[in-house]
Design a protein around this motif. Structure first.
Motif, PDB file in Angstrom:
ATOM      1  N   GLN A 241       0.620  -1.171  -0.040  1.00 31.19           N
ATOM      2  CA  GLN A 241      -0.083   0.105  -0.048  1.00 31.19           C
ATOM      3  C   GLN A 241       0.786   1.296   0.081  1.00 31.19           C
ATOM      4  O   GLN A 241       0.627   2.345  -0.443  1.00 31.19           O
ATOM      5  CB  GLN A 241      -1.005   0.040   1.285  1.00 31.19           C
ATOM      6  CG  GLN A 241      -2.108  -1.322   1.097  1.00 31.19           C
ATOM      7  CD  GLN A 241      -2.745  -1.130  -0.141  1.00 31.19           C
ATOM      8  OE1 GLN A 241      -3.489   0.005  -0.388  1.00 31.19           O
ATOM      9  NE2 GLN A 241      -2.884  -2.126  -0.992  1.00 31.19           N
ATOM     10  N   TRP A 242       2.203   1.285   0.608  1.00 34.24           N
ATOM     11  CA  TRP A 242       2.898   2.347   0.591  1.00 34.24           C
ATOM     12  C   TRP A 242       3.204   2.701  -1.064  1.00 34.24           C
ATOM     13  O   TRP A 242       3.343   3.797  -1.319  1.00 34.24           O
ATOM     14  CB  TRP A 242       4.298   2.126   1.368  1.00 34.24           C
ATOM     15  CG  TRP A 242       5.244   3.246   1.934  1.00 34.24           C
ATOM     16  CD1 TRP A 242       5.113   3.716   2.914  1.00 34.24           C
ATOM     17  CD2 TRP A 242       6.003   3.849   1.116  1.00 34.24           C
ATOM     18  NE1 TRP A 242       5.990   4.936   2.989  1.00 34.24           N
ATOM     19  CE2 TRP A 242       6.631   4.874   1.964  1.00 34.24           C
ATOM     20  CE3 TRP A 242       6.604   3.782  -0.420  1.00 34.24           C
ATOM     21  CZ2 TRP A 242       7.613   5.901   1.339  1.00 34.24           C
ATOM     22  CZ3 TRP A 242       7.356   4.934  -0.769  1.00 34.24           C
ATOM     23  CH2 TRP A 242       8.066   5.646   0.219  1.00 34.24           C
ATOM     24  N   GLY A 243       3.634   1.513  -1.651  1.00 36.36           N
ATOM     25  CA  GLY A 243       3.962   1.793  -3.153  1.00 36.36           C
ATOM     26  C   GLY A 243       2.741   2.190  -3.829  1.00 36.36           C
ATOM     27  O   GLY A 243       2.863   3.148  -4.725  1.00 36.36           O
ATOM     28  N   LYS A 244       1.595   1.843  -3.552  1.00 38.58           N
ATOM     29  CA  LYS A 244       0.303   2.197  -4.083  1.00 38.58           C
ATOM     30  C   LYS A 244      -0.010   3.619  -3.999  1.00 38.58           C
ATOM     31  O   LYS A 244      -0.261   4.326  -4.864  1.00 38.58           O
ATOM     32  CB  LYS A 244      -0.836   1.496  -3.685  1.00 38.58           C
ATOM     33  CG  LYS A 244      -2.405   1.828  -4.566  1.00 38.58           C
ATOM     34  CD  LYS A 244      -3.402   0.934  -3.938  1.00 38.58           C
ATOM     35  CE  LYS A 244      -4.603   1.188  -4.501  1.00 38.58           C
ATOM     36  NZ  LYS A 244      -4.775   2.505  -4.430  1.00 38.58           N
ATOM     37  N   VAL A 245       0.393   4.330  -2.793  1.00 39.12           N
ATOM     38  CA  VAL A 245       0.156   5.791  -2.644  1.00 39.12           C
ATOM     39  C   VAL A 245       1.072   6.485  -3.708  1.00 39.12           C
ATOM     40  O   VAL A 245       0.693   7.367  -4.279  1.00 39.12           O
ATOM     41  CB  VAL A 245       0.474   6.131  -1.181  1.00 39.12           C
ATOM     42  CG1 VAL A 245       0.637   7.593  -1.038  1.00 39.12           C
ATOM     43  CG2 VAL A 245      -0.376   5.616  -0.240  1.00 39.12           C
ATOM     44  N   VAL A 246       2.384   5.992  -3.689  1.00 37.33           N
ATOM     45  CA  VAL A 246       3.341   6.513  -4.761  1.00 37.33           C
ATOM     46  C   VAL A 246       2.674   6.544  -6.078  1.00 37.33           C
ATOM     47  O   VAL A 246       2.704   7.548  -6.782  1.00 37.33           O
ATOM     48  CB  VAL A 246       4.678   5.892  -4.605  1.00 37.33           C
ATOM     49  CG1 VAL A 246       5.862   6.563  -5.753  1.00 37.33           C
ATOM     50  CG2 VAL A 246       5.253   6.125  -3.320  1.00 37.33           C
ATOM     51  N   LEU A 247       2.196   5.280  -6.621  1.00 39.22           N
ATOM     52  CA  LEU A 247       1.729   5.163  -7.858  1.00 39.22           C
ATOM     53  C   LEU A 247       0.494   6.126  -8.090  1.00 39.22           C
ATOM     54  O   LEU A 247       0.452   6.807  -9.339  1.00 39.22           O
ATOM     55  CB  LEU A 247       1.406   3.760  -8.180  1.00 39.22           C
ATOM     56  CG  LEU A 247       2.472   2.858  -8.273  1.00 39.22           C
ATOM     57  CD1 LEU A 247       2.148   1.287  -8.023  1.00 39.22           C
ATOM     58  CD2 LEU A 247       3.163   2.855  -9.551  1.00 39.22           C
TER      59      LEU A 247
END
Length: 289
Positions: free
Chosen positions: A144-150
């Protein structure tokens, strides 16, 4: 006998002079020093964005405005570090237009400083991109951390050229106001308070900062291009949703218009405006009518 300027807040006119003096020192200093200070500034802004991303994981359960203000406050850590350590940030370096307006530096000195700091900021931001990627931070919270970035990166590339330009103007109005206000402070606390709320405002409202984007969009592109199937499965997202994350789109659709907007918002609408008010109009012999 103590100097009253060291004991009390600066007046607006004194702040304008302090800003011009700082701009002159930046533009006439050694390029290597500006480059090294630019590296640190790019890294500090990237670190502020790392804090922002962390604050937004799971924030969709909060009221939208509250979540964005929270993200803006934690992101301000980046500019606080820039101000307190004397790092050189491109967006605030646009204020060197004040020293050019006074004739204290040449256009060549101004543009050299801008170029050196811009490139250094980019390299500093990319350094944090590489460290965050290698550290695997983007896998946190089941991806989910990476999803926020994306999601943040994709949203930044959805603006039209004109929208990105206008958002860049609005952003650097707030950044340069924050830096300008920090000149009035005489203590660390003064400077932190002067910086935090203007920066929180621009981040919470979604204005566009060229150096911040040098971190989040390249990281989004890197994740989109290299993430394995397990990441997309764990995060429960579709990789095809981020097909628009490309280097060409980043440079042409975001970084170019946002950078131009940052120059106008900070250099012209803050720097030249206050130079006109406190330098040009207050020159001895000018008519007061």
């Amino acid at each position: 006998m103590s100097d009253p300027l060291n004991a009390a807040l600066l007046t607006p006119a004194q702040m304008a002079q302090a800003a011009e003096d700082a701009a002159y020192a930046k533009a006439t200093g050694r390029p290597l020093k500006s480059f090294l200070l630019g590296l640190t500034a790019g890294a500090y802004i990237a670190i502020g964005f790392v804090f922002f991303v962390t604050s937004q994981v799971g924030a969709d359960e909060l009221a939208w405005g509250f979540a964005k203000v929270l993200g803006g406050i934690v992101f301000s850590t980046g500019l606080v570090l820039v101000v307190l350590t004397g790092a050189e940030l491109f967006t605030s370096s646009t204020l060197t237009l004040t020293a050019r307006a006074s004739g204290r530096i040449t256009w060549g000195q101004l543009l050299r400083n801008w170029l050196v700091v811009f490139v250094a900021n980019f390299l500093g931001a990319l350094t944090i991109v590489g460290l965050i990627y290698v550290a695997g931070t983007w896998h946190n919270a089941d991806g989910q951390w990476g999803k926020v970035v994306l999601d943040v990166s994709s949203a930044k590339l959805d603006h039209t050229f004109v929208e990105a330009f206008a958002l860049g103007i609005l952003c650097n109005l707030m950044v340069c106001l924050a830096v300008w206000a920090a000149y009035s402070g005489r203590t660390t606390t003064d400077k932190i308070l002067a910086v935090t709320l203007p920066i929180a405002l621009f981040v919470a409202t979604g204005f566009e900062h060229s150096v911040a984007n040098m971190f989040v969009i390249p990281l989004g592109i890197l994740i989109s291009d290299t993430a394995g199937a397990s990441f997309w499965t764990d995060a429960n997202i579709n990789a095809s949703s981020y097909s628009g994350l490309t280097w060409q789109s980043f440079f042409v659709d975001n970084l170019l218009p946002v950078t131009l907007g940052n120059i106008v918002g900070g250099g012209v609408m803050i720097g030249v405006m206050y130079w006109t008010i406190f330098h040009h109009l207050d020159r001895p012999g000018r008519s007061r009518t």
